[in-house]
Design a protein around this motif. Structure first.
Motif, PDB file in Angstrom:
ATOM      1  N   UNK A 158       0.920  -1.266  -0.003  1.00  0.00           N
ATOM      2  CA  UNK A 158       0.088  -0.022  -0.011  1.00  0.00           C
ATOM      3  C   UNK A 158       0.853   1.037   0.192  1.00  0.00           C
ATOM      4  N   UNK A 159       0.714   2.195  -0.845  1.00  0.00           N
ATOM      5  CA  UNK A 159       1.199   3.494  -1.068  1.00  0.00           C
ATOM      6  C   UNK A 159       1.121   4.253   0.235  1.00  0.00           C
ATOM      7  N   UNK A 160       2.054   5.120   0.664  1.00  0.00           N
ATOM      8  CA  UNK A 160       1.997   5.971   1.776  1.00  0.00           C
ATOM      9  C   UNK A 160       1.092   7.171   1.307  1.00  0.00           C
ATOM     10  N   UNK A 161       0.139   7.733   2.407  1.00  0.00           N
ATOM     11  CA  UNK A 161      -0.498   8.764   1.816  1.00  0.00           C
ATOM     12  C   UNK A 161       0.441  10.106   1.849  1.00  0.00           C
ATOM     13  N   UNK A 162       0.075  10.785   0.704  1.00  0.00           N
ATOM     14  CA  UNK A 162       1.053  12.011   0.639  1.00  0.00           C
ATOM     15  C   UNK A 162       0.519  13.086   1.370  1.00  0.00           C
ATOM     16  N   UNK A 163       1.483  13.942   2.038  1.00  0.00           N
ATOM     17  CA  UNK A 163       1.245  15.104   2.939  1.00  0.00           C
ATOM     18  C   UNK A 163       2.060  16.111   2.622  1.00  0.00           C
ATOM     19  N   UNK A 164       1.471  17.193   2.443  1.00  0.00           N
ATOM     20  CA  UNK A 164       2.109  18.685   2.248  1.00  0.00           C
ATOM     21  C   UNK A 164       1.992  19.282   3.527  1.00  0.00           C
ATOM     22  N   UNK A 165       3.079  19.403   4.304  1.00  0.00           N
ATOM     23  CA  UNK A 165       3.113  19.876   5.538  1.00  0.00           C
ATOM     24  C   UNK A 165       2.912  21.447   5.514  1.00  0.00           C
ATOM     25  N   UNK A 166       3.394  22.068   4.533  1.00  0.00           N
ATOM     26  CA  UNK A 166       3.215  23.391   4.406  1.00  0.00           C
ATOM     27  C   UNK A 166       1.704  23.774   4.257  1.00  0.00           C
ATOM     28  N   UNK A 167       0.828  23.026   3.513  1.00  0.00           N
ATOM     29  CA  UNK A 167      -0.328  23.310   3.351  1.00  0.00           C
ATOM     30  C   UNK A 167      -1.184  22.844   4.566  1.00  0.00           C
ATOM     31  N   UNK A 168      -0.752  21.835   5.148  1.00  0.00           N
ATOM     32  CA  UNK A 168      -1.590  21.472   6.209  1.00  0.00           C
ATOM     33  C   UNK A 168      -1.592  22.553   7.369  1.00  0.00           C
ATOM     34  N   UNK A 169      -0.109  23.151   7.417  1.00  0.00           N
ATOM     35  CA  UNK A 169       0.017  24.406   8.466  1.00  0.00           C
ATOM     36  C   UNK A 169      -0.927  25.261   8.308  1.00  0.00           C
ATOM     37  N   UNK A 170      -0.905  25.977   6.856  1.00  0.00           N
ATOM     38  CA  UNK A 170      -1.499  26.939   6.508  1.00  0.00           C
ATOM     39  C   UNK A 170      -3.114  26.847   6.728  1.00  0.00           C
TER      40      UNK A 170
ATOM     41  N   UNK B 109     -11.349  19.691  17.075  1.00  0.00           N
ATOM     42  CA  UNK B 109     -10.557  20.735  16.287  1.00  0.00           C
ATOM     43  C   UNK B 109      -9.187  21.053  16.755  1.00  0.00           C
ATOM     44  N   UNK B 110      -8.853  20.759  18.215  1.00  0.00           N
ATOM     45  CA  UNK B 110      -7.507  21.157  18.582  1.00  0.00           C
ATOM     46  C   UNK B 110      -6.407  20.407  17.736  1.00  0.00           C
ATOM     47  N   UNK B 111      -6.486  19.294  17.287  1.00  0.00           N
ATOM     48  CA  UNK B 111      -5.516  18.135  16.687  1.00  0.00           C
ATOM     49  C   UNK B 111      -5.217  18.859  15.315  1.00  0.00           C
ATOM     50  N   UNK B 112      -6.707  19.265  14.775  1.00  0.00           N
ATOM     51  CA  UNK B 112      -6.563  20.030  13.417  1.00  0.00           C
ATOM     52  C   UNK B 112      -5.953  21.157  13.391  1.00  0.00           C
TER      53      UNK B 112
ATOM     54  N   UNK C 204     -14.439  17.005   6.093  1.00  0.00           N
ATOM     55  CA  UNK C 204     -14.482  17.948   7.332  1.00  0.00           C
ATOM     56  C   UNK C 204     -14.334  19.149   7.022  1.00  0.00           C
ATOM     57  N   UNK C 205     -13.396  19.768   6.216  1.00  0.00           N
ATOM     58  CA  UNK C 205     -13.301  21.076   5.769  1.00  0.00           C
ATOM     59  C   UNK C 205     -14.526  21.828   5.520  1.00  0.00           C
ATOM     60  N   UNK C 206     -15.145  21.209   4.752  1.00  0.00           N
ATOM     61  CA  UNK C 206     -16.637  21.546   4.117  1.00  0.00           C
ATOM     62  C   UNK C 206     -17.429  21.711   5.516  1.00  0.00           C
ATOM     63  N   UNK C 207     -17.712  20.772   6.301  1.00  0.00           N
ATOM     64  CA  UNK C 207     -18.340  21.015   7.531  1.00  0.00           C
ATOM     65  C   UNK C 207     -18.064  21.900   8.306  1.00  0.00           C
ATOM     66  N   UNK C 208     -16.847  22.328   8.491  1.00  0.00           N
ATOM     67  CA  UNK C 208     -16.453  23.134   9.526  1.00  0.00           C
ATOM     68  C   UNK C 208     -16.578  24.672   8.549  1.00  0.00           C
TER      69      UNK C 208
ATOM     70  N   UNK D 287      -4.376  24.788   8.857  1.00  0.00           N
ATOM     71  CA  UNK D 287      -4.796  24.770  10.225  1.00  0.00           C
ATOM     72  C   UNK D 287      -4.696  26.237  11.005  1.00  0.00           C
ATOM     73  N   UNK D 288      -3.645  27.078  10.372  1.00  0.00           N
ATOM     74  CA  UNK D 288      -3.679  28.483  10.856  1.00  0.00           C
ATOM     75  C   UNK D 288      -5.138  29.260  10.400  1.00  0.00           C
ATOM     76  N   UNK D 289      -5.320  29.180   9.053  1.00  0.00           N
ATOM     77  CA  UNK D 289      -6.621  29.567   8.906  1.00  0.00           C
ATOM     78  C   UNK D 289      -7.872  29.277   9.552  1.00  0.00           C
ATOM     79  N   UNK D 290      -8.097  27.844   9.887  1.00  0.00           N
ATOM     80  CA  UNK D 290      -8.947  27.247  10.737  1.00  0.00           C
ATOM     81  C   UNK D 290      -9.342  28.045  12.101  1.00  0.00           C
ATOM     82  N   UNK D 291      -7.838  28.262  12.672  1.00  0.00           N
ATOM     83  CA  UNK D 291      -7.848  28.863  13.903  1.00  0.00           C
ATOM     84  C   UNK D 291      -8.303  30.268  13.866  1.00  0.00           C
TER      85      UNK D 291
END
Length: 76
Positions: free
Chosen positions: A1-13, A40-43, A54-58, A15-19
């Motif tokens: 099984x292939x590892x899930x791709x993760x863009x740490x920069x986008x994930x951080x942006x 939401x704390x972990x996100x 989840x983003x659409x729900x938020x 997260x910051x925007x949600x906060x």
């Protein structure tokens, strides 16, 4: 099984925007947890990648469109 791709920069942006959006509506993490039954704390700490569903729900909860949410977010 292939590892899930993760863009740490986008994930951080995201997260910051949600906060930022949550705070602009004078809501606490507990408010969101109570109403949406989601930690939401972990996100916001960028510990987990967020799904589009989840983003659409938020965004619905915060009364913001996905277009408004992503405005100004850069990935580099």
């Amino acid at each position: 099984m292939k590892a899930q791709r993760r863009n740490d920069v986008l994930t951080k942006r995201i997260a910051e925007r949600l906060k930022e959006v949550r705070k602009s509506r004078n809501l606490t993490q507990e408010d969101v947890r109570f109403h949406l039954e989601m930690n939401i704390g972990r996100i916001e700490a960028a510990q987990h990648s967020i799904t589009f569903a989840t983003l659409a729900d938020l965004c619905d909860y915060y009364k913001i469109t996905l277009e408004e949410f992503f405005r100004g977010i850069e990935t580099h």
